[in-house]
Design a protein around this motif. Structure first.
Motif, PDB file in Angstrom:
ATOM      1  N   TRP A  36       0.903  -0.899   0.238  1.00  0.00           N
ATOM      2  CA  TRP A  36       0.383  -0.030   0.008  1.00  0.00           C
ATOM      3  C   TRP A  36       0.914   1.284   0.052  1.00  0.00           C
ATOM      4  CZ3 TRP A  36      -5.033   0.557  -0.800  1.00  0.00           C
ATOM      5  CH2 TRP A  36      -5.631  -0.555  -1.327  1.00  0.00           C
ATOM      6  N   ASP A  37       0.565   1.818  -1.081  1.00  0.00           N
ATOM      7  CA  ASP A  37       0.961   3.239  -1.314  1.00  0.00           C
ATOM      8  C   ASP A  37       0.691   4.574  -0.078  1.00  0.00           C
ATOM      9  OD1 ASP A  37       3.261   2.950  -2.620  1.00  0.00           O
ATOM     10  OD2 ASP A  37       2.291   3.724  -4.296  1.00  0.00           O
ATOM     11  N   ILE A  38       0.947   5.093   0.486  1.00  0.00           N
ATOM     12  CA  ILE A  38       0.387   5.842   1.373  1.00  0.00           C
ATOM     13  C   ILE A  38       1.157   7.571   1.126  1.00  0.00           C
ATOM     14  CG2 ILE A  38      -0.308   7.258   3.786  1.00  0.00           C
ATOM     15  CD1 ILE A  38      -2.000   4.158   3.190  1.00  0.00           C
ATOM     16  N   ILE A  39       0.461   8.459   0.371  1.00  0.00           N
ATOM     17  CA  ILE A  39       0.822   9.445  -0.455  1.00  0.00           C
ATOM     18  C   ILE A  39       0.293  10.527  -0.039  1.00  0.00           C
ATOM     19  CG2 ILE A  39       1.695  10.951  -2.618  1.00  0.00           C
ATOM     20  CD1 ILE A  39       3.075   7.668  -2.414  1.00  0.00           C
TER      21      ILE A  39
ATOM     22  N   VAL B 130       1.586  21.495   5.979  1.00  0.00           N
ATOM     23  CA  VAL B 130       0.749  22.419   5.649  1.00  0.00           C
ATOM     24  C   VAL B 130      -0.325  21.226   4.788  1.00  0.00           C
ATOM     25  CG1 VAL B 130       2.711  23.571   4.043  1.00  0.00           C
ATOM     26  CG2 VAL B 130       1.963  21.629   3.501  1.00  0.00           C
ATOM     27  N   PRO B 131      -1.457  22.318   4.435  1.00  0.00           N
ATOM     28  CA  PRO B 131      -2.375  21.587   4.033  1.00  0.00           C
ATOM     29  C   PRO B 131      -2.363  21.033   3.108  1.00  0.00           C
ATOM     30  CG  PRO B 131      -2.507  24.009   3.124  1.00  0.00           C
ATOM     31  CD  PRO B 131      -1.423  23.465   3.943  1.00  0.00           C
ATOM     32  N   GLY B 132      -2.939  19.404   2.180  1.00  0.00           N
ATOM     33  CA  GLY B 132      -3.060  18.972   1.156  1.00  0.00           C
ATOM     34  C   GLY B 132      -3.636  17.723   1.322  1.00  0.00           C
ATOM     35  N   ARG B 133      -3.568  16.321   0.457  1.00  0.00           N
ATOM     36  CA  ARG B 133      -4.712  15.834   0.167  1.00  0.00           C
ATOM     37  C   ARG B 133      -3.470  14.044   1.106  1.00  0.00           C
ATOM     38  NH1 ARG B 133     -10.326  16.355  -0.445  1.00  0.00           N
ATOM     39  NH2 ARG B 133      -9.624  18.211  -1.544  1.00  0.00           N
ATOM     40  N   ILE B 134      -3.988  13.769   1.796  1.00  0.00           N
ATOM     41  CA  ILE B 134      -3.271  11.798   1.432  1.00  0.00           C
ATOM     42  C   ILE B 134      -4.438  10.734   0.753  1.00  0.00           C
ATOM     43  CG2 ILE B 134      -2.830  10.359   3.360  1.00  0.00           C
ATOM     44  CD1 ILE B 134      -2.466  13.092   5.655  1.00  0.00           C
ATOM     45  N   THR B 135      -3.933   9.966   0.654  1.00  0.00           N
ATOM     46  CA  THR B 135      -4.119   8.757  -0.212  1.00  0.00           C
ATOM     47  C   THR B 135      -3.509   7.687  -0.109  1.00  0.00           C
ATOM     48  OG1 THR B 135      -2.898   9.283  -2.334  1.00  0.00           O
ATOM     49  CG2 THR B 135      -5.097  10.746  -2.463  1.00  0.00           C
TER      50      THR B 135
ATOM     51  N   ILE C 128       5.830  11.528   0.909  1.00  0.00           N
ATOM     52  CA  ILE C 128       5.149  13.477   1.361  1.00  0.00           C
ATOM     53  C   ILE C 128       5.698  14.047   0.025  1.00  0.00           C
ATOM     54  CG2 ILE C 128       5.346  15.845   2.473  1.00  0.00           C
ATOM     55  CD1 ILE C 128       3.687  13.065   3.943  1.00  0.00           C
ATOM     56  N   GLU C 129       5.244  14.773  -1.057  1.00  0.00           N
ATOM     57  CA  GLU C 129       4.952  15.776  -1.985  1.00  0.00           C
ATOM     58  C   GLU C 129       5.094  17.146  -1.530  1.00  0.00           C
ATOM     59  OE1 GLU C 129       3.850  13.414  -5.128  1.00  0.00           O
ATOM     60  OE2 GLU C 129       4.969  11.442  -5.030  1.00  0.00           O
TER      61      GLU C 129
ATOM     62  N   GLY D 217       8.530  19.101  -5.505  1.00  0.00           N
ATOM     63  CA  GLY D 217       9.111  17.770  -5.861  1.00  0.00           C
ATOM     64  C   GLY D 217       8.890  16.432  -4.317  1.00  0.00           C
ATOM     65  N   LEU D 218      10.028  15.410  -4.146  1.00  0.00           N
ATOM     66  CA  LEU D 218       9.383  14.770  -3.621  1.00  0.00           C
ATOM     67  C   LEU D 218      10.539  14.673  -1.996  1.00  0.00           C
ATOM     68  CD1 LEU D 218       8.743  11.571  -2.504  1.00  0.00           C
ATOM     69  CD2 LEU D 218      11.360  10.940  -3.035  1.00  0.00           C
ATOM     70  N   ILE D 219       9.550  15.162  -0.868  1.00  0.00           N
ATOM     71  CA  ILE D 219      10.659  15.532   0.106  1.00  0.00           C
ATOM     72  C   ILE D 219      10.618  14.565   0.819  1.00  0.00           C
ATOM     73  CG2 ILE D 219      10.107  17.101   2.192  1.00  0.00           C
ATOM     74  CD1 ILE D 219       9.769  18.021  -0.616  1.00  0.00           C
ATOM     75  N   ALA D 220      10.455  13.412   1.390  1.00  0.00           N
ATOM     76  CA  ALA D 220      10.803  11.785   1.946  1.00  0.00           C
ATOM     77  C   ALA D 220       9.703  11.684   1.720  1.00  0.00           C
ATOM     78  CB  ALA D 220      10.998  12.628   3.450  1.00  0.00           C
ATOM     79  N   ALA D 221      10.594  10.052   2.435  1.00  0.00           N
ATOM     80  CA  ALA D 221       9.887   8.469   1.441  1.00  0.00           C
ATOM     81  C   ALA D 221      10.223   8.023   2.476  1.00  0.00           C
ATOM     82  CB  ALA D 221      10.059   8.376   0.651  1.00  0.00           C
ATOM     83  N   ILE D 222       9.312   7.012   3.324  1.00  0.00           N
ATOM     84  CA  ILE D 222       9.758   5.532   3.285  1.00  0.00           C
ATOM     85  C   ILE D 222       9.285   4.489   3.630  1.00  0.00           C
ATOM     86  CG2 ILE D 222       9.676   4.381   6.013  1.00  0.00           C
ATOM     87  CD1 ILE D 222       9.973   7.328   7.127  1.00  0.00           C
ATOM     88  N   ALA D 223      10.219   3.354   2.725  1.00  0.00           N
ATOM     89  CA  ALA D 223       9.736   2.178   2.181  1.00  0.00           C
ATOM     90  C   ALA D 223       9.988   1.053   3.484  1.00  0.00           C
ATOM     91  CB  ALA D 223      10.161   1.296   0.969  1.00  0.00           C
ATOM     92  N   ASP D 224       8.861   0.210   4.009  1.00  0.00           N
ATOM     93  CA  ASP D 224       9.093  -0.850   4.757  1.00  0.00           C
ATOM     94  C   ASP D 224       8.018  -1.456   4.141  1.00  0.00           C
ATOM     95  OD1 ASP D 224       8.760  -2.463   6.607  1.00  0.00           O
ATOM     96  OD2 ASP D 224       6.558  -1.174   7.969  1.00  0.00           O
ATOM     97  N   ALA D 225       9.499  -3.007   3.347  1.00  0.00           N
ATOM     98  CA  ALA D 225       9.048  -4.307   2.885  1.00  0.00           C
ATOM     99  C   ALA D 225       9.247  -4.646   3.074  1.00  0.00           C
ATOM    100  CB  ALA D 225       9.871  -4.023   1.259  1.00  0.00           C
ATOM    101  N   HIS D 226       9.318  -5.088   4.770  1.00  0.00           N
ATOM    102  CA  HIS D 226      10.334  -5.774   5.308  1.00  0.00           C
ATOM    103  C   HIS D 226       9.688  -7.556   5.337  1.00  0.00           C
ATOM    104  CE1 HIS D 226      12.144  -2.634   7.524  1.00  0.00           C
ATOM    105  NE2 HIS D 226      12.958  -3.177   8.090  1.00  0.00           N
ATOM    106  N   SER D 227       8.741  -7.300   5.060  1.00  0.00           N
ATOM    107  CA  SER D 227       7.844  -8.602   4.687  1.00  0.00           C
ATOM    108  C   SER D 227       8.031  -9.666   3.031  1.00  0.00           C
ATOM    109  CB  SER D 227       6.045  -8.628   4.614  1.00  0.00           C
ATOM    110  OG  SER D 227       5.741  -8.384   6.071  1.00  0.00           O
ATOM    111  N   LEU D 228       8.709  -9.138   2.251  1.00  0.00           N
ATOM    112  CA  LEU D 228       9.096  -8.982   0.921  1.00  0.00           C
ATOM    113  C   LEU D 228      10.253  -9.727   1.240  1.00  0.00           C
ATOM    114  CD1 LEU D 228       9.082  -9.572  -1.976  1.00  0.00           C
ATOM    115  CD2 LEU D 228      10.077  -7.164  -1.844  1.00  0.00           C
TER     116      LEU D 228
END
Length: 296
Positions: free
Chosen positions: A13-16, A29-34, A98-99, A103-114
């Motif tokens: 799942w991507d949380i953006i 800041v205000p924005g949208r989370i999907t 977070i974008e 541009g892209l401000i920061a990202a964390i990928a939790d792919a530990h199960s894979l």
């Protein structure tokens, strides 16, 4: 049903969080989370399905509510999920980014199960469902760098992949060097951005074309190098390097753009487009995606 291509890697799942405001460290800041189905392998599969192909997913998805919902979403998009490794003990992976307007401000990928699932995700390629060591899968494979170095090294030398048309992408610059075992694979095409190319080639390339030349010199059979809004390059062993500039567009999203580029290029290759036409098609698809004209 026989799939048109195998997509091996992260399905999560991507949380953006996106804001139209330029952001810096500590911004609120205000924005949208999907929340959307994501992961490199998943994003590639989404675009492939959009172009009418039937991809099969080889990944690890938990037997939790999030995993059931994710698998249902995959089925609705026309993907084959029968070969997914579903674990009782491992949760469904997740990616958060977070974008901002800058541009892209920061990202964390939790792919530990894979990563924990390891070679269990490859069982369908060995047990006869999709192939075996004696009769390996001979079609296209989209492979992403969220797999461990050990598993990518195993794939690079495994008879299960000896006949496959491998299309390989790092999950992020931080995982680019995981692809080193596949750099000299004779049937691999690498899709990287300029930063990733510099890490793999251990050089400070100034342009996509220079990076493509450099990776070919390091033994790559074929490589595509993107560089944001600047010229992109495709290099093929014994055929040189070609370049093309992406169409200028207003950028409204970043996450998934590279995966869209890769998938569109695979589709163009599959239908027999010449090198320049395939590169142009991939750039146009990525431009349409980042402009927000193509649905997520």
């Amino acid at each position: 049903m026989t799939p048109d291509i195998l997509c091996i890697g992260s399905v999560l799942w991507d949380i953006i969080g996106r804001s139209s405001i330029a952001m810096r460290l500590g911004s609120d800041v205000p924005g949208r989370i999907t929340r959307l189905p994501g992961g490199v392998a998943m994003n590639i599969a989404i675009t492939l399905a959009r172009f009418g192909l039937t991809p099969a997913l080889l990944s690890a998805v938990g037997k939790d509510a999030e995993g059931d919902e994710l698998v249902a979403a995959c089925l609705r998009m026309g993907m084959i999920t029968d070969q997914l490794y579903r674990s009782e003990d491992l949760p469904t992976d997740i990616y958060m980014a977070i974008e901002g307007a800058n541009g892209l401000i920061a990202a964390i990928a939790d792919a530990h199960s894979l990563e924990a699932a390891g070679d269990k995700i490859l069982r369908p390629l060995a047990d006869g469902r999709l192939g075996s060591a004696e009769r390996p899968w001979a079609g296209m494979v989209a492979l992403d760098g969220n797999l461990t170095v050990a598993l990518l090294s195993e794939i690079a030398h495994s008879p299960l992949f000896a006949s496959a048309d491998l299309r390989v992408a790092p999950a992020s610059p931080g995982k680019a060097e995981r692809l080193l075992p596949l750099l000299q694979h004779p049937r691999a095409t690498l899709y990287v951005n300029l930063e990733e190319a510099c890490l793999i080639g251990k050089s400070n390339y100034a342009s996509a074309a220079e990076a493509a030349e450099g990776l070919l010199a390091h033994g790559a059979a074929r490589v595509l190098v993107t560089n944001g809004g600047k010229a992109c390059a495709e290099g093929t062993r014994n055929a040189g390097v070609i370049q093309a500039a992406p169409p200028p567009v207003m950028v409204t999203r970043i996450t998934g753009a590279g995966d869209t580029f890769m998938a569109a290029h695979i589709v163009a290759d599959r239908r027999g487009d010449a090198r320049a036409a395939a590169l142009a098609a991939a750039l146009q698809a990525a431009a349409t995606y980042v402009s927000g004209e193509q649905p997520s």
